[in-house]
Enzyme design. Structure first.
Site, mmCIF file in Angstrom:
data_model
loop_
_atom_site.group_PDB
_atom_site.id
_atom_site.type_symbol
_atom_site.label_atom_id
_atom_site.label_comp_id
_atom_site.label_asym_id
_atom_site.label_seq_id
_atom_site.Cartn_x
_atom_site.Cartn_y
_atom_site.Cartn_z
ATOM 1 N N LYS A 26 0.723 -1.138 -0.068
ATOM 2 C CA LYS A 26 0.153 0.124 -0.017
ATOM 3 C C LYS A 26 0.810 1.053 -0.072
ATOM 4 C CE LYS A 26 -3.850 1.666 2.989
ATOM 5 N NZ LYS A 26 -4.779 1.221 4.082
ATOM 6 N N SER A 57 -9.482 0.745 2.677
ATOM 7 C CA SER A 57 -8.832 1.615 2.016
ATOM 8 C C SER A 57 -7.543 0.785 1.430
ATOM 9 C CB SER A 57 -8.271 2.856 2.970
ATOM 10 O OG SER A 57 -7.327 2.019 3.971
ATOM 11 N N SER A 109 -9.604 -1.739 6.994
ATOM 12 C CA SER A 109 -9.085 -1.447 5.722
ATOM 13 C C SER A 109 -8.544 -2.675 5.207
ATOM 14 C CB SER A 109 -8.123 -0.108 5.720
ATOM 15 O OG SER A 109 -8.975 0.961 5.751
#
Lengths: 464, 73
Positions: free
Chosen positions: A77, A153, A177
């Protein structure tokens, strides 16, 4: 042909059946083919990855020992520090930030085991959202239906694994997330106990709730990566003080033992789509779980997490909100601005409630080893869909997809999200929740479900 | 409920009060709220007020107690 998982790749590289360079080149080809459609990657590190692969191949040629993830490509990420690359955290305002000189601790630990970082992945801006419809980098698409979101996310992290581009990725989970995108993309995602994995070099969202974790297509891959990332890092992350407690070797035996499994009802069933509850039932039946467990404080716990999040996040962003508010993703900005205005008493009370709810859940774990709950309220919504129906009411997708994940991360418990085996249908995952520091129980339960064929990460319609 | 005055004032707001309250709070914390953001900020505040009321009520008298110095899962 399906791309290999991490363990298969490492075994092939170690044995000389393939090379690290071939493994990395194959991953780069899959990214080149798949990413224009899925939009999972925001940066591809071909030069760095190939250089590391060649160095690893040279060590193998010299007969040197290599790590457990030899030649395994992985991606992170884009809130993880990568040396030489600005840490975007999904934002516009950090595109000109000075790049870090070192990789985040978890990248270093995976690379110490000879895994090879190939890129950075899309996310909701500053990790605030469940959709990965990033205003600056565009939406990440669900590999199982490209008209739908990947969740967030850590949406890029889930799509990169589910889409076959890499077998392993890292993400973060503050309110869901990791668990939401794992559920929507149909892969395994592990959010360990709060404080288990170092967040050094991970751009913070809500420090008191932030967790780092990982995604993979098999429980075995996830367990191995988890083991390799464990270990205290008090200088880098003061919350990360616990010595490593490896689990991978013991999982097979643990999965054979009977476990006491309860199913969370009450709040954790309210508003869930019928297919989500049906998927949960199939998992509960496979595990012989007949007892419903009600946590009366779960709704208030979710509310506390919901309010603590913008208050604590806004403290971090206050200066940037004053100077550059209009450069934020509007959906994130407006929540941060609201959070900046809340009285401090709201955050203090929200922190206070954590121990109240934690103690309620601890009491539940006196009777159970594992608690099950849905991960997401529904299968993946469409890209651009702003509302969904929950309990007969239209509610915001961004704010409510994590209704069942928020109470659990609020008290820092370890959770494995496992994809329910539903061939030909949109993915749905379940949360396998364990007591604090018992990731082994969650992973063993996931392994049991995988062996039974009840949990499985399916290939999407097209591999890149 | 034994909560501080600022939090109580926030909880006591009606939807009609929120816009004025937000401007006062923004001034107090030294933050400028861009005009274009106001409707969404107010909407978020209204939702946060409802959610805050939920856990403050659940805490009861404990709402005024300080949280643990370091949370342990």
């Amino acid at each position: 042909m399906s791309p290999a998982n991490a363990l298969e790749t490492a075994a092939a590289v170690r044995s000389g059946r393939t090379t690290a360079r071939a493994s990395v080149e194959a991953a780069l080809v899959r990214v080149e083919r798949g990413n224009p459609v899925l939009n999972a990657f925001t940066a591809v590190l071909a030069e760095r990855a190939l250089a590391r692969a060649d160095a690893l191949d040279a060590r193998i040629a010299r007969g040197e020992g290599v790590g457990a993830l030899a030649g395994v490509p992985f991606a992170v990420k884009n809130l993880f520090d990568i040396a030489g690359l600005p840490t975007l955290a999904g934002s516009k305002i950090r595109r000109t930030a000075p790049p870090p000189s070192d990789d985040a601790t978890l990248i270093q630990r995976l690379e110490a085991a000879d895994a090879i970082l190939v890129g950075a992945l899309n996310m909701d801006e500053f990790a605030y959202g469940f959709v990965t419809e990033n205003a600056h980098d565009g939406p990440t698409r669900n590999p199982h239906d490209k008209t739908r979101i990947a969740g967030g996310s850590s949406g890029g992290s889930a799509a990169a694994v589910a889409g076959g581009m890499v077998p392993l990725s890292l993400g973060s989970d503050t309110n869901g997330s990791i668990r939401i995108p794992a559920s929507l993309c149909g892969i395994f995602g592990l959010k360990p106990t709060w404080g288990r994995l170092s967040r050094q070099g991970v751009f913070p969202f809500v420090e008191s709730l932030d967790h780092a974790g990982a995604f993979a297509r098999t429980v075995e891959d996830l367990a191995l990566a988890y083991d390799l990332m464990q270990g205290a890092d008090p200088d880098g992350d003061p919350a990360c003080r616990r010595a490593a407690e490896p689990v991978a070797e013991a999982l097979a035996g643990l999965a054979d033992r009977p476990l006491r499994v309860g199913v969370l009802g009450g709040w954790f069933a309210q508003g869930a789509f019928p297919e989500v509850l049906s998927a949960l039932d199939s998992v509960a039946e496979a595990l012989g779980a007949r007892d419903r467990v009600i946590l009366p404080r779960a709704q208030a716990a979710r509310a506390a997490a919901f309010c603590l999040t913008p208050v604590e996040a806004a403290e971090l962003h206050l200066a940037d909100l004053e100077t550059s508010a209009m450069d934020y993703d509007p959906a994130v900005r407006d929540r941060l601005l609201a959070g900046a205005l809340l009285p401090h008493g709201v955050a203090r009370a929200a922190q206070r409630y954590r121990t109240v709810f934690r103690d309620e859940v601890r009491r539940a774990f006196e009777q159970f080893d594992i608690l099950l709950a849905p991960a997401s309220v529904c299968p993946a919504p469409g890209i651009g869909q702003t509302t969904m129906e929950m309990g007969g009411q239209p509610v915001s997708v961004r704010k409510n997809l994590g209704a069942f994940t928020q109470p659990i991360s609020y008290i820092g418990l370890p959770v494995l999200t496992a994809p329910v085996n539903r061939t030909g249908q949109l993915p749905i995952g379940v949360q396998i929740i364990a007591p604090a520091w018992r990731e082994d129980l969650a992973l063993a339960t996931g392994l049991k479900l995988q062996r039974l064929g009840v949990a499985a990460a399916h290939a999407p319609p097209e591999w890149p | 409920m034994a909560i501080d005055a600022e939090t109580k004032a926030f909880l006591d707001l009606t939807d009609g009060d929120i816009a004025a309250w937000a401007q006062d709070r923004a001034a107090a914390v030294g933050l400028t709220l861009p005009e274009a953001t106001l409707p969404a900020v107010h909407e978020n505040l209204a939702l946060l007020r409802i959610q805050t009321a939920l856990f403050i009520a659940a805490l009861g008298e404990q709402a005024a107690e300080p949280p643990a110095a370091a949370f342990e899962p």
